[in-house]
Write an enzyme that holds these catalytic residues in place. Structure first.
Site, short mmCIF file in Angstrom:
data_model
loop_
_atom_site.label_atom_id
_atom_site.label_comp_id
_atom_site.label_asym_id
_atom_site.label_seq_id
_atom_site.Cartn_x
_atom_site.Cartn_y
_atom_site.Cartn_z
CE LYS A 19 -2.15 -0.90 3.90
NZ LYS A 19 -1.68 -2.22 4.31
NE ARG A 94 -5.02 -0.93 8.95
CZ ARG A 94 -3.92 -0.43 8.37
NH1 ARG A 94 -3.94 0.74 7.83
NH2 ARG A 94 -2.83 -1.14 8.32
NE ARG A 133 7.43 -2.70 7.07
CZ ARG A 133 6.16 -2.38 6.87
NH1 ARG A 133 5.83 -1.59 5.87
NH2 ARG A 133 5.22 -2.85 7.65
NE ARG A 139 5.86 -0.39 10.43
CZ ARG A 139 4.86 -0.36 9.56
NH1 ARG A 139 5.00 0.27 8.41
NH2 ARG A 139 3.73 -0.97 9.84
NE ARG A 150 1.18 -4.86 11.11
CZ ARG A 150 2.46 -4.88 10.72
NH1 ARG A 150 3.38 -5.45 11.48
NH2 ARG A 150 2.79 -4.36 9.57
#
Ligand code: B4P
Length: 192
Positions: A19, A94, A133, A139, A150
């Site tokens: 996204k 969302r 990532r 993160r 998630r």
């Protein structure tokens, strides 16, 4: 959708579907601002604002931040001058209540959601991307526990939005595997 028409485009997809990556490219192409609630929330966490402090716990656990926090953020964005010709929404709405709130806010401006692009990527690839990532950017919500949470939250709370928008005939599904450039071309075609 021709040029110079008000556009409100939304990218829907699971965590790791691209996204953020695709949103940036498509927003440049459409000449509208990209708005990512994830980015805004991460900035608030980093700046230790009251909103960021409230949001951090939810984000680290892989849970959605409560709607009442998000509603204020969305209203502010849609009221801002750069949003006057439309926005590319990446990461919101969302939940169905968030989608209903966006509808109400856009309606006041005589606008609506013009296009919903759904980025389709297999679950195995999503997990691989997010773990990659984690290694690169560190993160705090990119760990296996939070990623699993998630993905579950996506299936339960966000995926129902596809049917919500399909009823209006604005949904286009885009295959989200391949190179960033290949996917970007598919996105441009789907948004046209
Ligand atoms: P987000 O920032 O939206 O994070 P995300 O769902 O993990 O997706 P992201 O956009 O970052 O990943 P992308 O697919 O771009 O949200 C983070 C958190 O904020 C949420 O969990 C929630 O707590 C909170 N939040 C945000 N919005 C909210 C809302 N509206 N309501 C409530 N809570 C909210 O990219 C993933 C990776 O894939 C990148 O590393 C990228 O480099 C890589 N990638 C992209 N395209 C690729 C390709 N073609 N091939 C290989 N790798 C690729």
């Amino acid at each position: 959708m021709g040029e110079n028409v008000m556009k409100n485009v939304m990218i829907l997809g699971a965590p790791g579907s691209g996204k953020g990556t695709q949103g940036k490219l498509l927003a440049e192409h459409l000449k509208i601002p990209q708005v990512s609630t994830g980015e805004l929330l991460r900035a608030a966490v980093k700046a230790k604002t009251p909103l960021g402090t409230k949001a951090k716990g939810f984000m680290d656990k892989g849970l959605l931040v409560p709607d009442e926090i998000i509603f204020g953020l969305i209203q502010e964005i849609l009221d801002s001058p750069p949003a006057k010709n439309g926005v590319l929404m990446d990461g919101f709405p969302r939940t169905v209540p968030q989608a209903e709130a966006v509808d109400r806010m856009l309606k006041k401006k005589g606008a609506g959601v013009d296009r919903v692009l759904v980025l389709d990527v297999e679950e195995r690839e999503l997990v691989e991307r997010l773990l990659a990532r984690a290694a690169k950017e560190g993160r705090s919500d990119d760990n296996l526990e939070s990623i699993t949470q998630r993905l579950e939250v996506y299936h339960k709370q966000t995926a129902p939005l596809i049917a919500f928008y399909e009823k209006r005939g604005v949904v286009k599904k885009v295959a989200g595997s391949g190179s960033v450039t290949q996917i970007s071309e598919r996105m441009k075609t789907a948004a046209a």
